[in-house]
Design a protein around this motif. Structure first.
Motif, PDB file in Angstrom:
ATOM      1  N   LEU A  17      -1.675 -74.432 -23.446  1.00  0.00           N
ATOM      2  CA  LEU A  17      -2.093 -74.207 -22.059  1.00  0.00           C
ATOM      3  C   LEU A  17      -2.777 -72.844 -21.958  1.00  0.00           C
ATOM      4  O   LEU A  17      -2.136 -71.809 -22.114  1.00  0.00           O
ATOM      5  N   PRO A  18      -4.106 -72.822 -21.708  1.00  0.00           N
ATOM      6  CA  PRO A  18      -4.788 -71.553 -21.456  1.00  0.00           C
ATOM      7  C   PRO A  18      -4.198 -70.879 -20.227  1.00  0.00           C
ATOM      8  O   PRO A  18      -3.480 -71.516 -19.448  1.00  0.00           O
ATOM      9  N   PRO A  19      -4.488 -69.592 -20.017  1.00  0.00           N
ATOM     10  CA  PRO A  19      -3.855 -68.850 -18.921  1.00  0.00           C
ATOM     11  C   PRO A  19      -3.929 -69.549 -17.567  1.00  0.00           C
ATOM     12  O   PRO A  19      -2.937 -69.648 -16.855  1.00  0.00           O
ATOM     13  N   LYS A  20      -5.108 -70.062 -17.193  1.00  0.00           N
ATOM     14  CA  LYS A  20      -5.253 -70.698 -15.879  1.00  0.00           C
ATOM     15  C   LYS A  20      -4.378 -71.933 -15.778  1.00  0.00           C
ATOM     16  O   LYS A  20      -3.667 -72.144 -14.787  1.00  0.00           O
ATOM     17  N   ASN A  21      -4.416 -72.792 -16.801  1.00  0.00           N
ATOM     18  CA  ASN A  21      -3.628 -74.028 -16.772  1.00  0.00           C
ATOM     19  C   ASN A  21      -2.133 -73.732 -16.763  1.00  0.00           C
ATOM     20  O   ASN A  21      -1.357 -74.418 -16.081  1.00  0.00           O
ATOM     21  N   LEU A  22      -1.722 -72.714 -17.527  1.00  0.00           N
ATOM     22  CA  LEU A  22      -0.307 -72.369 -17.590  1.00  0.00           C
ATOM     23  C   LEU A  22       0.184 -71.880 -16.232  1.00  0.00           C
ATOM     24  O   LEU A  22       1.270 -72.249 -15.779  1.00  0.00           O
ATOM     25  N   LYS A  23      -0.629 -71.060 -15.566  1.00  0.00           N
ATOM     26  CA  LYS A  23      -0.243 -70.535 -14.258  1.00  0.00           C
ATOM     27  C   LYS A  23      -0.066 -71.670 -13.259  1.00  0.00           C
ATOM     28  O   LYS A  23       0.909 -71.710 -12.496  1.00  0.00           O
ATOM     29  N   GLU A  24      -0.996 -72.637 -13.260  1.00  0.00           N
ATOM     30  CA  GLU A  24      -0.920 -73.753 -12.327  1.00  0.00           C
ATOM     31  C   GLU A  24       0.283 -74.636 -12.622  1.00  0.00           C
ATOM     32  O   GLU A  24       0.987 -75.067 -11.704  1.00  0.00           O
ATOM     33  N   ALA A  25       0.529 -74.909 -13.905  1.00  0.00           N
ATOM     34  CA  ALA A  25       1.659 -75.761 -14.269  1.00  0.00           C
ATOM     35  C   ALA A  25       2.983 -75.109 -13.900  1.00  0.00           C
ATOM     36  O   ALA A  25       3.896 -75.771 -13.384  1.00  0.00           O
ATOM     37  N   ASN A  26       3.096 -73.812 -14.145  1.00  0.00           N
ATOM     38  CA  ASN A  26       4.339 -73.110 -13.820  1.00  0.00           C
ATOM     39  C   ASN A  26       4.555 -73.019 -12.320  1.00  0.00           C
ATOM     40  O   ASN A  26       5.684 -73.146 -11.835  1.00  0.00           O
ATOM     41  N   ALA A  27       3.462 -72.803 -11.553  1.00  0.00           N
ATOM     42  CA  ALA A  27       3.598 -72.714 -10.098  1.00  0.00           C
ATOM     43  C   ALA A  27       4.141 -74.003  -9.526  1.00  0.00           C
ATOM     44  O   ALA A  27       4.997 -74.007  -8.638  1.00  0.00           O
ATOM     45  N   GLU A  28       3.674 -75.117 -10.049  1.00  0.00           N
ATOM     46  CA  GLU A  28       4.128 -76.420  -9.544  1.00  0.00           C
ATOM     47  C   GLU A  28       5.604 -76.627  -9.825  1.00  0.00           C
ATOM     48  O   GLU A  28       6.356 -77.100  -8.974  1.00  0.00           O
ATOM     49  N   LEU A  29       6.040 -76.245 -11.025  1.00  0.00           N
ATOM     50  CA  LEU A  29       7.441 -76.465 -11.397  1.00  0.00           C
ATOM     51  C   LEU A  29       8.372 -75.405 -10.833  1.00  0.00           C
ATOM     52  O   LEU A  29       9.557 -75.677 -10.615  1.00  0.00           O
ATOM     53  N   GLU A  30       7.859 -74.206 -10.608  1.00  0.00           N
ATOM     54  CA  GLU A  30       8.712 -73.161 -10.058  1.00  0.00           C
ATOM     55  C   GLU A  30       9.056 -73.415  -8.597  1.00  0.00           C
ATOM     56  O   GLU A  30      10.007 -72.867  -8.065  1.00  0.00           O
ATOM     57  N   GLY A  31       8.277 -74.271  -7.942  1.00  0.00           N
ATOM     58  CA  GLY A  31       8.599 -74.619  -6.563  1.00  0.00           C
ATOM     59  C   GLY A  31       7.888 -73.771  -5.538  1.00  0.00           C
ATOM     60  O   GLY A  31       8.254 -73.789  -4.368  1.00  0.00           O
ATOM     61  N   ASN A  32       6.837 -73.038  -5.947  1.00  0.00           N
ATOM     62  CA  ASN A  32       6.057 -72.286  -4.966  1.00  0.00           C
ATOM     63  C   ASN A  32       4.705 -71.901  -5.559  1.00  0.00           C
ATOM     64  O   ASN A  32       4.517 -71.929  -6.775  1.00  0.00           O
ATOM     65  N   PHE A  33       3.765 -71.569  -4.674  1.00  0.00           N
ATOM     66  CA  PHE A  33       2.470 -71.058  -5.105  1.00  0.00           C
ATOM     67  C   PHE A  33       1.940 -70.164  -3.997  1.00  0.00           C
ATOM     68  O   PHE A  33       2.458 -70.163  -2.872  1.00  0.00           O
ATOM     69  N   ASP A  34       0.901 -69.409  -4.292  1.00  0.00           N
ATOM     70  CA  ASP A  34       0.294 -68.542  -3.285  1.00  0.00           C
ATOM     71  C   ASP A  34      -0.807 -69.308  -2.563  1.00  0.00           C
ATOM     72  O   ASP A  34      -1.711 -69.855  -3.199  1.00  0.00           O
ATOM     73  N   GLY A  35      -0.743 -69.338  -1.224  1.00  0.00           N
ATOM     74  CA  GLY A  35      -1.762 -70.063  -0.477  1.00  0.00           C
ATOM     75  C   GLY A  35      -1.591 -69.865   1.012  1.00  0.00           C
ATOM     76  O   GLY A  35      -0.958 -68.903   1.466  1.00  0.00           O
ATOM     77  N   ILE A  36      -2.151 -70.825   1.806  1.00  0.00           N
ATOM     78  CA  ILE A  36      -2.081 -70.690   3.257  1.00  0.00           C
ATOM     79  C   ILE A  36      -1.119 -71.687   3.889  1.00  0.00           C
ATOM     80  O   ILE A  36      -0.821 -71.586   5.079  1.00  0.00           O
ATOM     81  N   GLY A  37      -0.653 -72.692   3.130  1.00  0.00           N
ATOM     82  CA  GLY A  37       0.373 -73.590   3.646  1.00  0.00           C
ATOM     83  C   GLY A  37      -0.128 -74.669   4.578  1.00  0.00           C
ATOM     84  O   GLY A  37       0.359 -74.788   5.701  1.00  0.00           O
ATOM     85  N   VAL A  38      -1.107 -75.469   4.112  1.00  0.00           N
ATOM     86  CA  VAL A  38      -1.565 -76.618   4.897  1.00  0.00           C
ATOM     87  C   VAL A  38      -1.667 -77.842   3.990  1.00  0.00           C
ATOM     88  O   VAL A  38      -1.879 -77.720   2.780  1.00  0.00           O
TER      89      VAL A  38
ATOM     90  N   ASP B 265       0.415 -66.268   1.454  1.00  0.00           N
ATOM     91  CA  ASP B 265       1.805 -65.924   1.148  1.00  0.00           C
ATOM     92  C   ASP B 265       2.347 -66.947   0.173  1.00  0.00           C
ATOM     93  O   ASP B 265       1.661 -67.917  -0.171  1.00  0.00           O
ATOM     94  N   LYS B 266       3.584 -66.742  -0.265  1.00  0.00           N
ATOM     95  CA  LYS B 266       4.247 -67.726  -1.113  1.00  0.00           C
ATOM     96  C   LYS B 266       4.521 -68.987  -0.295  1.00  0.00           C
ATOM     97  O   LYS B 266       5.113 -68.918   0.774  1.00  0.00           O
ATOM     98  N   ILE B 267       4.096 -70.140  -0.828  1.00  0.00           N
ATOM     99  CA  ILE B 267       4.284 -71.408  -0.138  1.00  0.00           C
ATOM    100  C   ILE B 267       5.281 -72.255  -0.927  1.00  0.00           C
ATOM    101  O   ILE B 267       5.049 -72.543  -2.101  1.00  0.00           O
ATOM    102  N   PRO B 268       6.395 -72.632  -0.318  1.00  0.00           N
ATOM    103  CA  PRO B 268       7.350 -73.481  -1.040  1.00  0.00           C
ATOM    104  C   PRO B 268       6.764 -74.866  -1.287  1.00  0.00           C
ATOM    105  O   PRO B 268       6.085 -75.435  -0.426  1.00  0.00           O
ATOM    106  N   VAL B 269       6.985 -75.381  -2.488  1.00  0.00           N
ATOM    107  CA  VAL B 269       6.542 -76.732  -2.841  1.00  0.00           C
ATOM    108  C   VAL B 269       7.772 -77.634  -2.836  1.00  0.00           C
ATOM    109  O   VAL B 269       8.672 -77.466  -3.653  1.00  0.00           O
ATOM    110  N   LYS B 270       7.809 -78.578  -1.925  1.00  0.00           N
ATOM    111  CA  LYS B 270       8.953 -79.479  -1.849  1.00  0.00           C
ATOM    112  C   LYS B 270       8.962 -80.430  -3.042  1.00  0.00           C
ATOM    113  O   LYS B 270       7.935 -80.946  -3.444  1.00  0.00           O
TER     114      LYS B 270
END
Length: 533
Positions: free
Chosen positions: A89-110, A189-194
């Motif tokens: 996983l290159p840096p970008k792909n790893l960051k996206e994969a981890n954000a999904e599994l960690e249960g949050n990401f940075d965004g606007i929440g829509v 902000d940090k957006i929780p991923v359900k």
């Protein structure tokens, strides 16, 4: 012959002798070096040949080498020659994969939809940046940081990328609301991923939960959702793991522990460099006496299969649906200093009876591995339980005498085929062109103020009943140039109307708490699970 001529001949002989000695010396050194390299290859570690090739390229290649590019191109090829689940996983792909599994990401929440080349906000995350800024369901995103995104056929992933960003950064949005342009500055902000999409009561005693993935927060979400269902009278739970591709192992263990008696073996794992490790329930689970039904399908994988296998092998609950994916391997994350990483398969996992449910694969043949799902359709497995291949050499028996099989996913206790009831050419065309999705946004616009006032399902049902969706949708189909065969509509119309009601309900504050209860009426797996056998 003159003395001068003799001298010249003598000089030529001396020069040729020197040249031949030099050539011989070079050839000897080359052969010696080659023998040395061959000796290293023959006697050293299997990776030595790769090292030698890379050394020769570095020392002798004609042009300048882009080492970073060669490395990035080479690593996926190396891992691709292993099993289908070991990946780089290159840096970008790893960051996206981890954000999904960690249960949050940075965004606007829509949550938004793009029915007609314009992103329409369906819902905003409660307490999130967009809600704090004042965005509402039904708002249309026209521009992001001054760049038009409506009517320009922007790729949806590109739009998501524009809205995401580092927490604390600000994104400027031009919003069309009720024919008026409004501007908003939204601080990301940090957006929780359900991971639990929805939890509700199907009837007076039966609860339903849908878990979409096993993230870092899945067990906590389950624990938070459970008391409300129990207070509502739940004695039976339908736990939906369809299309859940897995995630964190520890979350599967924690959730399995909720349902199993003390000392029950949940799963064990073992690999060439990993000694056998057993995982047992500790008896602290709050759902040990609850009747359990687990829903799975061909896209349920990994941690989903660990949970389903633990319930099946311990005779704890019935599995409904279709044979699961068949991923019986455990990946260990390994991170590098440049923020890239690999997920390396280090062990296989085995259910309590000793089953490894990993489906067969050929190393390096990732394409054939993926096509397995299509082959299931081809030989009829999706519609006929008798078409499921069972290997008698991988036959196991649970403590209560139920026969189960390994070698290719979890075979459900109760097979439920792909639902083809009510399918016509008209229904296929409507769904292929997403006409229900597009029309639902029109309906939501018309009833926006009423939808925003909805607080309960009963209120929503009353509003939906007042809309005459059938007449409106048939008129919409005519506007879209779709000729409606009345015989086909008689077969498929009820399905379309349920889809419409669910999609329109999603534009209310209930969001998924409206969508899933409505759509369950045409979900044959849920209906099979709640119908007395």
């Amino acid at each position: 012959m003159s003395s001068s001529s003799n001298s010249n001949n003598t000089l030529r002989l001396v020069l040729w002798s020197i040249i031949m000695l030099l050539i011989g010396s070079v050839v000897t050194r080359t052969l010696d070096n080659r023998r040395e390299r061959l000796s290293q290859i023959e006697t050293g570690h299997g990776w030595d040949k790769i090292k030698l090739v890379l050394q020769q390229i570095e020392q002798n290649y004609v042009d300048t080498i882009d080492y970073d590019k060669v490395t990035e191109d080479l690593l996926p090829l190396i891992l691709g020659e292993l099993d289908p689940h070991s990946v780089y996983l290159p840096p970008k792909n790893l960051k996206e994969a981890n954000a999904e599994l960690e249960g949050n990401f940075d965004g606007i929440g829509v949550t938004f939809n793009v029915p007609e080349d314009t992103a329409i906000i369906i819902s905003v995350v409660a307490g999130g940046p967009s809600e704090r800024a004042g965005l509402l369901s039904g708002d249309r995103i026209m521009a992001v940081d001054g760049k038009p995104v409506a009517g320009v056929r922007i790729n949806q992933d590109s739009l998501v990328g524009m809205l995401k960003g580092v927490s604390g950064s600000v994104v400027h949005l031009d919003i069309m609301r009720d024919e008026e342009m409004v501007e908003f500055d939204v601080t990301r902000d940090k957006i929780p991923v359900k991971s639990i999409d929805v939890a509700y009561m199907i009837d007076d005693t039966t609860g339903y939960m849908k878990l979409s993935k096993f993230t870092r927060t899945s067990y906590d979400e389950f624990s938070d959702a459970l008391p409300a269902l129990q207070d509502a009278g739940m004695t039976k739970l339908v736990f939906d793991l369809r299309d859940n591709t897995g995630g964190y192992l520890d979350q599967a263990l924690l959730l399995s522990n909720e349902f199993l008696a003390e000392g029950s073996l949940i799963v064990y794992m073992e690999g060439a460099h990993r000694p056998r490790q057993n995982f047992y329930a500790d008896g602290s689970g709050k759902c040990q006496g609850m009747q359990l039904t687990v829903l799975v399908n061909e896209n349920s994988a990994s941690s989903s299969e660990i949970f389903a296998g633990a319930m099946q092998d311990n005779d704890r609950g019935l599995i409904y649906g279709r044979r699961t994916y068949g991923k019986g391997m455990v990946q260990e994350p390994i991170f590098f200093s440049d923020n890239s990483g690999i997920r390396l398969t280090v062990a296989r996992f085995y259910t309590a009876t000793g089953r490894c449910i990993q489906k067969p694969y050929t190393p390096g043949d990732g394409l054939g591995y993926v096509y397995d799902i299509y082959e299931r359709y081809e030989h009829g497995e999706m519609t006929n339980a008798d078409s499921i291949i069972r290997n008698d050499s991988l036959r196991y028996v649970t403590p209560k005498g139920k026969v189960v099989y390994g070698g290719g996913g979890i075979i459900p206790d109760v097979f439920v085929p792909v639902d083809t009831t009510g399918v016509t050419d008209l229904l296929v065309r409507i769904n292929r062109q997403a006409l229900t999705v597009k029309y639902s946004s029109e309906v939501a616009d018309k009833y926006r103020s009423s939808l925003r006032q909805v607080n309960t399902l009963d209120e929503l049902y009353a509003l939906l009943d007042s809309m005459d969706l059938e007449t409106g949708f048939l008129s919409y189909l005519s506007r879209c140039g779709v000729t409606v065969d009345r015989r086909q509509w008689a077969v498929s119309g009820d399905i379309v109307l349920v889809q419409l009601r669910a999609l329109v309900g999603r534009y209310s504050p209930l969001d998924d708490r409206a969508f899933y209860p409505i759509i369950a009426a045409i979900d044959n797996v849920i209906q099979a699970a709640v119908t007395p056998q």
